[in-house]
Design a protein around this motif. Structure first.
Motif, short mmCIF file in Angstrom:
data_model
loop_
_atom_site.label_atom_id
_atom_site.label_comp_id
_atom_site.label_asym_id
_atom_site.label_seq_id
_atom_site.Cartn_x
_atom_site.Cartn_y
_atom_site.Cartn_z
N THR A 1 -19.53 -3.21 -17.64
CA THR A 1 -18.17 -2.97 -18.10
C THR A 1 -17.10 -3.40 -17.11
O THR A 1 -15.95 -3.58 -17.49
CB THR A 1 -17.96 -1.48 -18.42
N VAL A 2 -17.46 -3.57 -15.83
CA VAL A 2 -16.46 -3.93 -14.83
C VAL A 2 -15.94 -5.33 -15.12
O VAL A 2 -16.69 -6.23 -15.52
CB VAL A 2 -17.05 -3.83 -13.41
N LEU A 3 -14.63 -5.51 -14.95
CA LEU A 3 -13.99 -6.80 -15.25
C LEU A 3 -14.17 -7.71 -14.05
O LEU A 3 -13.51 -7.55 -13.01
CB LEU A 3 -12.51 -6.59 -15.55
N MET A 4 -15.06 -8.71 -14.21
CA MET A 4 -15.36 -9.63 -13.11
C MET A 4 -16.03 -10.87 -13.69
O MET A 4 -16.72 -10.80 -14.71
CB MET A 4 -16.29 -8.93 -12.10
N ASP A 5 -15.78 -11.98 -13.06
CA ASP A 5 -16.42 -13.22 -13.49
C ASP A 5 -17.93 -13.06 -13.52
O ASP A 5 -18.53 -12.43 -12.64
CB ASP A 5 -16.03 -14.35 -12.54
N GLY A 6 -18.57 -13.62 -14.57
CA GLY A 6 -20.00 -13.44 -14.75
C GLY A 6 -20.83 -13.93 -13.59
O GLY A 6 -21.79 -13.26 -13.17
N ASP A 7 -20.49 -15.12 -13.03
CA ASP A 7 -21.26 -15.65 -11.90
C ASP A 7 -21.11 -14.76 -10.68
O ASP A 7 -22.08 -14.48 -9.96
CB ASP A 7 -20.79 -17.06 -11.57
N LEU A 8 -19.90 -14.31 -10.44
CA LEU A 8 -19.66 -13.41 -9.30
C LEU A 8 -20.44 -12.12 -9.47
O LEU A 8 -21.06 -11.62 -8.52
CB LEU A 8 -18.17 -13.13 -9.18
N LYS A 9 -20.43 -11.57 -10.66
CA LYS A 9 -21.13 -10.32 -10.92
C LYS A 9 -22.63 -10.48 -10.68
O LYS A 9 -23.28 -9.61 -10.09
CB LYS A 9 -20.87 -9.87 -12.36
N ASN A 10 -23.19 -11.59 -11.12
CA ASN A 10 -24.63 -11.83 -10.92
C ASN A 10 -24.96 -11.98 -9.44
O ASN A 10 -26.03 -11.52 -8.99
CB ASN A 10 -25.05 -13.09 -11.67
N LYS A 11 -24.06 -12.59 -8.68
CA LYS A 11 -24.30 -12.74 -7.24
C LYS A 11 -24.28 -11.39 -6.54
O LYS A 11 -25.10 -11.13 -5.66
CB LYS A 11 -23.25 -13.68 -6.63
N VAL A 12 -23.36 -10.53 -6.94
CA VAL A 12 -23.31 -9.18 -6.35
C VAL A 12 -24.57 -8.41 -6.68
O VAL A 12 -25.19 -7.76 -5.82
CB VAL A 12 -22.07 -8.43 -6.84
#
Length: 471
Positions: free
Chosen positions: A187-198
């Protein structure tokens, strides 16, 4: 004769009914227990909530979870009832006067809750027969740990710990409450690629215990979240905690008396925890706390930070130029993540989640406002949308009006808009919204050496392309 028997039975029933309505039976039970104790038939073991340094006893937490799962808690005479995190949940909690029983390997065991001998917290007391302690005690405690771990895993519940004023010893320095923030990585608003990296970075960390130990380093990781207020840093922390299923220890520096007190707070945190200090730049610049810069640095990577493992430290600031650079120098923070002001892409994600709208005739006006230098935080935009969620058109018109009244006279690209903010010579680095392919990310991990050098560069996946080429 029959009449005498009937009278006897009637009298006996009256006596039993009287006893059942009074405390006589409890008095008899207490007397019998006291007699057994005087005869030394039983051995007692105490599980205190805190040790002499006010560090939480993890075994106490496990015993607490286990005992509240026993059916005998509900059958006891002194069980307390509380509402749970959900409206229909009814929780049973031990009363100080409560005595519950358990059985293990054919042995009978009893538990009570009482005030600790010290002036901090409570203690659970286990009683079992002396002749059975060698056969039962250790297997029973291992059984408790196993059951408690299974219960915690199924519940997936986490707690938020807040530091109390120094000198408060009744319940230790940390006060815990159930953490009910609904934010998740989904649900957090963040770019998909960035979210996957985190997520990949966090998953790698929790699996790296042996790797850290092989390098002779403490198993911990640190994050710096920076960006304007309202860009989602706090929600991201909540999402991290839920993703890892770690408790959160939120440190309020205004309640810390000095550097030594800050160190003691760190010592009293547990494993599998997220240790958070928010708005660090404001706290340091305001000079309103008794904690010095050297105390903060020692907290971040000094020897005291090695007292405990499997912990993630998170610090938030509004901007890197507002904090002493020694705080965020290479080797002190592992990962920098930038939270830029809301752009049109983030706005569209908010419109989808808050209004259920993927496209709208007013979107071009919103995009034009962003291009002309208008600015609102994600939090401000989402608040407007939520207030007008019954009418998407009215919500978008309200957003446009708010954007037009908040023009800053500069384009959003001046804020970075998700791009690398540092100058080319800056050794600091960050996650950003700049796209990086997953394959390149995996290749990059082959060149990362977690802790292999005393002063390592913060992880920079925003510039992964450049790093891969250099390697």
């Amino acid at each position: 004769m029959l009449l005498v028997y009937v009278i006897f039975v009637a009298v006996l029933l009256c006596v039993l009914r009287f006893l059942s309505k009074t405390s006589v039976l409890h008095i008899i039970a207490a007397f019998w227990q006291s007699l057994e104790d005087r005869l030394y038939l039983y051995q007692s073991y105490k599980v205190p909530q805190f040790n002499e340094n006010l560090q939480e006893n993890l075994l106490y937490r496990k015993v607490y979870t286990y005992l509240h799962s026993l059916p005998s808690v509900e059958d006891s005479d002194f069980t307390n009832l509380f509402t749970g995190s959900k409206p229909n949940d009814i929780l049973l909690r031990l009363d100080p006067a409560q005595r519950i029983s358990d059985s293990f390997l054919g042995a009978r065991l009893w538990w009570t809750s009482e005030k600790s001998d010290s002036d901090a917290g409570r203690a659970f007391v286990l009683r079992l027969r002396k002749k059975e302690k060698r056969r039962v005690l250790r297997p029973y405690m291992q059984h408790i740990l196993s059951v408690a771990d299974d219960i915690d895993l199924r519940k997936g519940e986490i707690n938020l710990y807040l530091n109390m004023e120094n000198g408060s010893r009744e319940n230790g320095r940390w006060k815990s409450v159930p953490f009910s923030h609904p934010a998740t990585m989904d649900t957090v608003l963040m770019d998909g690629d960035l979210k996957n990296k985190v997520k990949s970075d966090l998953e790698l960390f929790v699996k790296s215990k042996q790797y850290y130990h092989r390098l002779g380093r403490v198993w911990k990781r640190s994050y710096l979240l920076y960006g304007p207020s309202g860009t989602g840093k706090s929600s991201f922390i909540a999402a991290m905690a839920r993703f890892l299923c770690f408790d959160i220890y939120n440190i309020d520096l205004s309640r810390v008396s000095d550097d030594s007190d800050l160190k003691m707070l760190l010592v009293q945190t547990t494993t599998k925890s997220l240790i958070v200090i928010e708005n660090l730049d404001e706290l340091l610049s305001a000079k309103s706390t008794a904690v010095s810069l050297s105390g903060i640095l020692s907290f971040m990577d000094g020897i005291i930070s090695y007292c405990g493992e499997e912990r993630v430290m998170v610090f938030t600031i509004n901007g890197k130029d507002q904090v002493d650079q020694t705080v965020i120098k290479p080797g002190r923070i592992d990962v920098h993540i930038h939270f830029p002001p809301c752009d049109f892409s983030a706005f569209k994600s908010l419109a989808t989640s808050c209004l259920g709208v993927k496209e709208h005739k007013l979107f071009p006006q919103v995009e034009e406002s962003f291009q002309n230098g208008a600015y609102l935080s994600q939090e401000e935009i989402s608040d407007i949308m939520i207030a007008n969620r019954n009418s998407p058109s009215r919500a978008l018109k309200s957003v446009i009006s708010a954007l037009q009244s908040n023009k800053l006279g500069r384009r959003l690209s001046d804020y970075g808009s998700g791009q690398l903010l540092e100058e080319s010579g800056d050794s600091g680095s960050l996650f950003s919204r700049e796209s990086v392919h997953v394959k390149e990310f995996k290749k990059l991990y082959g060149f990362l050496r977690i802790g292999s050098r005393r002063k390592e560069e913060p992880l920079d996946l925003a510039s992964a392309d450049k790093q891969v080429q250099l390697n």
